[in-house]
Write an enzyme that holds these catalytic residues in place. Sequence first.
Site, PDB file in Angstrom:
ATOM      1  N   LYS A 146       0.822  -1.217   0.000  1.00  0.00           N
ATOM      2  CA  LYS A 146       0.000   0.000   0.000  1.00  0.00           C
ATOM      3  C   LYS A 146       0.858   1.269   0.000  1.00  0.00           C
ATOM      4  O   LYS A 146       0.596   2.196  -0.749  1.00  0.00           O
ATOM      5  CB  LYS A 146      -0.916   0.051   1.246  1.00  0.00           C
ATOM      6  CG  LYS A 146      -1.887  -1.114   1.367  1.00  0.00           C
ATOM      7  CD  LYS A 146      -2.844  -0.914   2.541  1.00  0.00           C
ATOM      8  CE  LYS A 146      -2.171  -0.982   3.896  1.00  0.00           C
ATOM      9  NZ  LYS A 146      -1.810  -2.338   4.330  1.00  0.00           N
ATOM     10  N   ARG A 198      -9.814   0.430   8.505  1.00  0.00           N
ATOM     11  CA  ARG A 198      -9.389  -0.932   8.823  1.00  0.00           C
ATOM     12  C   ARG A 198     -10.489  -1.706   9.536  1.00  0.00           C
ATOM     13  O   ARG A 198     -10.278  -2.874   9.870  1.00  0.00           O
ATOM     14  CB  ARG A 198      -8.165  -0.872   9.746  1.00  0.00           C
ATOM     15  CG  ARG A 198      -6.841  -1.043   9.044  1.00  0.00           C
ATOM     16  CD  ARG A 198      -5.753  -0.824  10.079  1.00  0.00           C
ATOM     17  NE  ARG A 198      -4.578  -1.588   9.812  1.00  0.00           N
ATOM     18  CZ  ARG A 198      -3.495  -1.105   9.191  1.00  0.00           C
ATOM     19  NH1 ARG A 198      -3.460   0.121   8.745  1.00  0.00           N
ATOM     20  NH2 ARG A 198      -2.450  -1.865   9.035  1.00  0.00           N
ATOM     21  N   ARG A 219      11.375  -6.685   5.425  1.00  0.00           N
ATOM     22  CA  ARG A 219      11.274  -5.267   5.789  1.00  0.00           C
ATOM     23  C   ARG A 219      11.752  -5.051   7.228  1.00  0.00           C
ATOM     24  O   ARG A 219      12.438  -4.077   7.521  1.00  0.00           O
ATOM     25  CB  ARG A 219       9.825  -4.786   5.616  1.00  0.00           C
ATOM     26  CG  ARG A 219       9.662  -3.286   5.855  1.00  0.00           C
ATOM     27  CD  ARG A 219       8.291  -2.790   5.437  1.00  0.00           C
ATOM     28  NE  ARG A 219       7.286  -3.093   6.442  1.00  0.00           N
ATOM     29  CZ  ARG A 219       5.979  -2.834   6.301  1.00  0.00           C
ATOM     30  NH1 ARG A 219       5.520  -2.278   5.194  1.00  0.00           N
ATOM     31  NH2 ARG A 219       5.127  -3.121   7.257  1.00  0.00           N
ATOM     32  N   ARG A 238      11.705  -1.942  11.656  1.00  0.00           N
ATOM     33  CA  ARG A 238      10.368  -1.599  12.155  1.00  0.00           C
ATOM     34  C   ARG A 238       9.955  -2.611  13.216  1.00  0.00           C
ATOM     35  O   ARG A 238       9.922  -3.811  12.953  1.00  0.00           O
ATOM     36  CB  ARG A 238       9.386  -1.581  10.983  1.00  0.00           C
ATOM     37  CG  ARG A 238       8.362  -0.483  11.108  1.00  0.00           C
ATOM     38  CD  ARG A 238       7.465  -0.459   9.913  1.00  0.00           C
ATOM     39  NE  ARG A 238       6.166  -1.033  10.244  1.00  0.00           N
ATOM     40  CZ  ARG A 238       5.087  -0.886   9.511  1.00  0.00           C
ATOM     41  NH1 ARG A 238       5.137  -0.190   8.390  1.00  0.00           N
ATOM     42  NH2 ARG A 238       3.948  -1.431   9.876  1.00  0.00           N
ATOM     43  N   ARG A 280      -0.828  -9.483  13.336  1.00  0.00           N
ATOM     44  CA  ARG A 280      -1.399  -8.469  12.436  1.00  0.00           C
ATOM     45  C   ARG A 280      -2.207  -9.125  11.317  1.00  0.00           C
ATOM     46  O   ARG A 280      -3.244  -8.604  10.908  1.00  0.00           O
ATOM     47  CB  ARG A 280      -0.293  -7.578  11.866  1.00  0.00           C
ATOM     48  CG  ARG A 280       0.177  -6.537  12.891  1.00  0.00           C
ATOM     49  CD  ARG A 280       1.593  -6.079  12.630  1.00  0.00           C
ATOM     50  NE  ARG A 280       1.781  -5.417  11.372  1.00  0.00           N
ATOM     51  CZ  ARG A 280       2.942  -5.398  10.717  1.00  0.00           C
ATOM     52  NH1 ARG A 280       4.000  -6.037  11.190  1.00  0.00           N
ATOM     53  NH2 ARG A 280       3.037  -4.758   9.578  1.00  0.00           N
TER      54      ARG A 280
HETATM   55  P1  ADP Z   1       0.810  -2.412   7.937  1.00  0.00           P
HETATM   56  O1  ADP Z   1      -0.338  -2.199   6.999  1.00  0.00           O
HETATM   57  O2  ADP Z   1       2.084  -2.764   7.256  1.00  0.00           O
HETATM   58  O3  ADP Z   1       0.496  -3.357   9.063  1.00  0.00           O
HETATM   59  P2  ADP Z   1       0.642   0.368   8.956  1.00  0.00           P
HETATM   60  O4  ADP Z   1       1.882   1.155   8.935  1.00  0.00           O
HETATM   61  O5  ADP Z   1      -0.478   0.773   8.074  1.00  0.00           O
HETATM   62  O6  ADP Z   1       1.146  -1.096   8.682  1.00  0.00           O
HETATM   63  O7  ADP Z   1       0.072   0.302  10.464  1.00  0.00           O
HETATM   64  C1  ADP Z   1       0.869  -0.098  11.555  1.00  0.00           C
HETATM   65  C2  ADP Z   1       0.010  -0.255  12.816  1.00  0.00           C
HETATM   66  O8  ADP Z   1      -0.612   1.010  13.159  1.00  0.00           O
HETATM   67  C3  ADP Z   1      -1.171  -1.231  12.724  1.00  0.00           C
HETATM   68  O9  ADP Z   1      -0.759  -2.565  12.966  1.00  0.00           O
HETATM   69  C4  ADP Z   1      -2.100  -0.684  13.827  1.00  0.00           C
HETATM   70  O10 ADP Z   1      -1.663  -1.060  15.116  1.00  0.00           O
HETATM   71  C5  ADP Z   1      -1.917   0.818  13.719  1.00  0.00           C
HETATM   72  N1  ADP Z   1      -2.934   1.404  12.795  1.00  0.00           N
HETATM   73  C6  ADP Z   1      -2.670   1.956  11.576  1.00  0.00           C
HETATM   74  N2  ADP Z   1      -3.806   2.340  10.982  1.00  0.00           N
HETATM   75  C7  ADP Z   1      -4.827   2.023  11.828  1.00  0.00           C
HETATM   76  C8  ADP Z   1      -6.251   2.125  11.776  1.00  0.00           C
HETATM   77  N3  ADP Z   1      -6.863   2.653  10.715  1.00  0.00           N
HETATM   78  N4  ADP Z   1      -6.968   1.685  12.835  1.00  0.00           N
HETATM   79  C9  ADP Z   1      -6.377   1.172  13.904  1.00  0.00           C
HETATM   80  N5  ADP Z   1      -5.045   1.014  14.025  1.00  0.00           N
HETATM   81  C10 ADP Z   1      -4.266   1.433  13.004  1.00  0.00           C
END
Ligand code: ADP
Length: 189
Positions: free
Chosen positions: A14, A89, A128, A134, A145
Amino acid sequence: MLNIVIFGAPGSGKGTQSARIVEKYGLNHISTGDVLRAEIKNGTELGKTAKGYIDQGQLLPDELIIDILASVLDSFKESKGVIFDGFPRTIAQAEALKAMLKERKQEVSVMLDLEVPEDELMTRLIKRGQESGRADDNEETIKKRLTVYHSQTSPLIDWYKADGKYQHINGLGTMDGIFGDIVASIEKL
Ligand code: ADP
């Protein structure tokens, strides 16, 4: 206005594709993950709260992330549109986004679902984690996740289908090839 939701499991690409969409179409970009990581880096109260959830592979509470999203959205002036990366999400977040855009006399133009097989997601995220350090890209947290994605986030696929906004994108292939498919979908709108 071009309002794009870029959707997919963790590791689906993404962030990479969002950057290219932003470059081509001049959109504003909201990555909720990037916003939260910046808060953590700056040691804010929000950052401390966010870290607790992120390190456990859990989602932040809907009310909290919806407030954050609304304030970032309000900070964009004279926007050509927005790419939403990592939001929504949950179904509650998708409903909140729809309402927020409606208040602004706008709507989501398309939801692009980047689909990548699970074994490939694991491989990409572990790599990654090794390269970027990270904290949530370690095997145990990645598994959590992905479970959270299947239980709380993937129901959005049917939600956006019902809303008439869903577009499938094959997330396996070269970055250019995938971007080509994304552009083709956007140009059809
Ligand atoms: P990825 O899609 O690679 O897991 P992101 O960088 O988008 O990573 O998000 C990392 C973390 O941030 C998620 O695992 C969650 O804990 C939190 N997070 C991000 N966006 C949201 C959201 N829309 N609602 C709730 N938690 C979120």
